[in-house]
Design a protein around this motif. Structure first.
Motif, PDB file in Angstrom:
ATOM      1  N   PRO A 254       0.820  -1.231   0.000  1.00  0.00           N
ATOM      2  CA  PRO A 254       0.000   0.000   0.000  1.00  0.00           C
ATOM      3  C   PRO A 254       0.849   1.275   0.000  1.00  0.00           C
ATOM      4  O   PRO A 254       0.547   2.229  -0.729  1.00  0.00           O
ATOM      5  N   GLU A 255       1.922   1.271   0.784  1.00  0.00           N
ATOM      6  CA  GLU A 255       2.787   2.457   0.824  1.00  0.00           C
ATOM      7  C   GLU A 255       3.481   2.674  -0.512  1.00  0.00           C
ATOM      8  O   GLU A 255       3.639   3.799  -0.979  1.00  0.00           O
ATOM      9  N   MET A 256       3.924   1.563  -1.134  1.00  0.00           N
ATOM     10  CA  MET A 256       4.587   1.653  -2.433  1.00  0.00           C
ATOM     11  C   MET A 256       3.628   2.214  -3.479  1.00  0.00           C
ATOM     12  O   MET A 256       4.012   3.055  -4.297  1.00  0.00           O
ATOM     13  N   ALA A 257       2.373   1.775  -3.472  1.00  0.00           N
ATOM     14  CA  ALA A 257       1.370   2.281  -4.415  1.00  0.00           C
ATOM     15  C   ALA A 257       1.140   3.776  -4.200  1.00  0.00           C
ATOM     16  O   ALA A 257       1.040   4.538  -5.168  1.00  0.00           O
ATOM     17  N   LEU A 258       1.062   4.207  -2.959  1.00  0.00           N
ATOM     18  CA  LEU A 258       0.872   5.629  -2.659  1.00  0.00           C
ATOM     19  C   LEU A 258       2.052   6.452  -3.164  1.00  0.00           C
ATOM     20  O   LEU A 258       1.866   7.521  -3.771  1.00  0.00           O
ATOM     21  N   ILE A 259       3.251   5.973  -2.968  1.00  0.00           N
ATOM     22  CA  ILE A 259       4.445   6.679  -3.443  1.00  0.00           C
ATOM     23  C   ILE A 259       4.426   6.781  -4.962  1.00  0.00           C
ATOM     24  O   ILE A 259       4.743   7.829  -5.526  1.00  0.00           O
ATOM     25  N   MET A 260       4.030   5.697  -5.635  1.00  0.00           N
ATOM     26  CA  MET A 260       3.966   5.705  -7.096  1.00  0.00           C
ATOM     27  C   MET A 260       2.918   6.702  -7.604  1.00  0.00           C
ATOM     28  O   MET A 260       3.155   7.414  -8.577  1.00  0.00           O
ATOM     29  N   VAL A 261       1.773   6.780  -6.953  1.00  0.00           N
ATOM     30  CA  VAL A 261       0.723   7.721  -7.354  1.00  0.00           C
ATOM     31  C   VAL A 261       1.207   9.158  -7.166  1.00  0.00           C
ATOM     32  O   VAL A 261       1.033  10.014  -8.052  1.00  0.00           O
ATOM     33  N   VAL A 262       1.839   9.437  -6.050  1.00  0.00           N
ATOM     34  CA  VAL A 262       2.358  10.789  -5.789  1.00  0.00           C
ATOM     35  C   VAL A 262       3.437  11.142  -6.809  1.00  0.00           C
ATOM     36  O   VAL A 262       3.451  12.253  -7.364  1.00  0.00           O
ATOM     37  N   ALA A 263       4.339  10.190  -7.085  1.00  0.00           N
ATOM     38  CA  ALA A 263       5.385  10.437  -8.080  1.00  0.00           C
ATOM     39  C   ALA A 263       4.775  10.681  -9.461  1.00  0.00           C
ATOM     40  O   ALA A 263       5.235  11.559 -10.199  1.00  0.00           O
ATOM     41  N   LEU A 264       3.743   9.929  -9.804  1.00  0.00           N
ATOM     42  CA  LEU A 264       3.064  10.113 -11.092  1.00  0.00           C
ATOM     43  C   LEU A 264       2.442  11.501 -11.187  1.00  0.00           C
ATOM     44  O   LEU A 264       2.531  12.171 -12.215  1.00  0.00           O
ATOM     45  N   LEU A 265       1.839  11.954 -10.096  1.00  0.00           N
ATOM     46  CA  LEU A 265       1.230  13.289 -10.085  1.00  0.00           C
ATOM     47  C   LEU A 265       2.288  14.392 -10.180  1.00  0.00           C
ATOM     48  O   LEU A 265       2.083  15.406 -10.850  1.00  0.00           O
ATOM     49  N   ILE A 266       3.410  14.204  -9.508  1.00  0.00           N
ATOM     50  CA  ILE A 266       4.446  15.243  -9.482  1.00  0.00           C
ATOM     51  C   ILE A 266       5.219  15.295 -10.799  1.00  0.00           C
ATOM     52  O   ILE A 266       5.411  16.365 -11.382  1.00  0.00           O
ATOM     53  N   PHE A 267       5.673  14.129 -11.283  1.00  0.00           N
ATOM     54  CA  PHE A 267       6.572  14.099 -12.441  1.00  0.00           C
ATOM     55  C   PHE A 267       5.873  13.853 -13.765  1.00  0.00           C
ATOM     56  O   PHE A 267       6.421  14.160 -14.825  1.00  0.00           O
ATOM     57  N   GLY A 268       4.721  13.257 -13.742  1.00  0.00           N
ATOM     58  CA  GLY A 268       4.005  12.957 -14.986  1.00  0.00           C
ATOM     59  C   GLY A 268       4.424  11.616 -15.562  1.00  0.00           C
ATOM     60  O   GLY A 268       5.489  11.089 -15.225  1.00  0.00           O
ATOM     61  N   PRO A 269       3.598  11.079 -16.443  1.00  0.00           N
ATOM     62  CA  PRO A 269       3.857   9.733 -16.969  1.00  0.00           C
ATOM     63  C   PRO A 269       5.075   9.638 -17.896  1.00  0.00           C
ATOM     64  O   PRO A 269       5.656   8.582 -18.037  1.00  0.00           O
ATOM     65  N   LYS A 270       5.493  10.730 -18.507  1.00  0.00           N
ATOM     66  CA  LYS A 270       6.631  10.682 -19.427  1.00  0.00           C
ATOM     67  C   LYS A 270       7.972  10.665 -18.695  1.00  0.00           C
ATOM     68  O   LYS A 270       8.936  10.088 -19.189  1.00  0.00           O
ATOM     69  N   LYS A 271       8.043  11.306 -17.559  1.00  0.00           N
ATOM     70  CA  LYS A 271       9.297  11.382 -16.809  1.00  0.00           C
ATOM     71  C   LYS A 271       9.519  10.183 -15.898  1.00  0.00           C
ATOM     72  O   LYS A 271      10.640   9.883 -15.524  1.00  0.00           O
ATOM     73  N   LEU A 272       8.450   9.486 -15.524  1.00  0.00           N
ATOM     74  CA  LEU A 272       8.553   8.397 -14.550  1.00  0.00           C
ATOM     75  C   LEU A 272       9.510   7.280 -14.981  1.00  0.00           C
ATOM     76  O   LEU A 272      10.346   6.866 -14.173  1.00  0.00           O
ATOM     77  N   PRO A 273       9.467   6.773 -16.231  1.00  0.00           N
ATOM     78  CA  PRO A 273      10.424   5.724 -16.620  1.00  0.00           C
ATOM     79  C   PRO A 273      11.879   6.191 -16.552  1.00  0.00           C
ATOM     80  O   PRO A 273      12.769   5.450 -16.140  1.00  0.00           O
ATOM     81  N   GLU A 274      12.109   7.440 -16.929  1.00  0.00           N
ATOM     82  CA  GLU A 274      13.465   7.993 -16.874  1.00  0.00           C
ATOM     83  C   GLU A 274      13.962   8.060 -15.429  1.00  0.00           C
ATOM     84  O   GLU A 274      15.112   7.702 -15.142  1.00  0.00           O
ATOM     85  N   ILE A 275      13.104   8.496 -14.536  1.00  0.00           N
ATOM     86  CA  ILE A 275      13.470   8.575 -13.121  1.00  0.00           C
ATOM     87  C   ILE A 275      13.720   7.172 -12.563  1.00  0.00           C
ATOM     88  O   ILE A 275      14.670   6.955 -11.819  1.00  0.00           O
ATOM     89  N   GLY A 276      12.883   6.215 -12.963  1.00  0.00           N
ATOM     90  CA  GLY A 276      13.064   4.829 -12.522  1.00  0.00           C
ATOM     91  C   GLY A 276      14.396   4.258 -12.976  1.00  0.00           C
ATOM     92  O   GLY A 276      15.088   3.585 -12.212  1.00  0.00           O
ATOM     93  N   ARG A 277      14.780   4.525 -14.225  1.00  0.00           N
ATOM     94  CA  ARG A 277      16.074   4.056 -14.735  1.00  0.00           C
ATOM     95  C   ARG A 277      17.224   4.689 -13.957  1.00  0.00           C
ATOM     96  O   ARG A 277      18.193   4.016 -13.601  1.00  0.00           O
ATOM     97  N   SER A 278      17.114   5.981 -13.706  1.00  0.00           N
ATOM     98  CA  SER A 278      18.167   6.672 -12.956  1.00  0.00           C
ATOM     99  C   SER A 278      18.306   6.094 -11.545  1.00  0.00           C
ATOM    100  O   SER A 278      19.427   5.871 -11.068  1.00  0.00           O
ATOM    101  N   MET A 279      17.181   5.853 -10.902  1.00  0.00           N
ATOM    102  CA  MET A 279      17.215   5.263  -9.558  1.00  0.00           C
ATOM    103  C   MET A 279      17.823   3.856  -9.598  1.00  0.00           C
ATOM    104  O   MET A 279      18.619   3.490  -8.736  1.00  0.00           O
ATOM    105  N   GLY A 280      17.447   3.074 -10.610  1.00  0.00           N
ATOM    106  CA  GLY A 280      17.990   1.726 -10.755  1.00  0.00           C
ATOM    107  C   GLY A 280      19.495   1.733 -10.940  1.00  0.00           C
ATOM    108  O   GLY A 280      20.211   0.936 -10.335  1.00  0.00           O
TER     109      GLY A 280
END
Length: 90
Positions: free
Chosen positions: A9-35
């Motif tokens: 549940p916490e992970m889903a909430l973080i993903m929703v907040v990140a989606l709202l803040i960064f948008g769907p186009k930036k999220l994969p790029e941020i995920g790759r950078s974090m990885g």
């Protein structure tokens, strides 16, 4: 699923907040950078652990090759230089 003490549940909430803040186009790029950052940290951690074990083995081998009296001094934290310098100061 429990990553870093965070449940689903916490992970889903973080993903929703990140989606709202960064948008769907930036999220994969941020995920790759974090990885990449996490992978780099893991590699550095493994390298440090390997180097630490190697150094510990070298020290252990050096202590084993010392004569018994010298290895006892090392184990007790004393050396000839320390004993000589303290007797010179007396």
């Amino acid at each position: 699923m429990n990553i870093f003490g965070i449940g689903l549940p916490e992970m889903a909430l973080i993903m929703v907040v990140a989606l709202l803040i960064f948008g769907p186009k930036k999220l994969p790029e941020i995920g790759r950078s974090m990885g990449k950052a996490i992978r780099g940290f893991q590699e550095a951690s493994r390298e440090f652990e390997t180097e630490f074990k190697h150094e510990a083995e070298q020290i252990e081998q050096a202590v084993k090759t010392l004569p018994q009296s010298d290895s006892e001094k090392v184990a007790n934290g004393k050396s000839e230089n320390h004993a000589t310098s303290s007797s010179q100061h007396s």
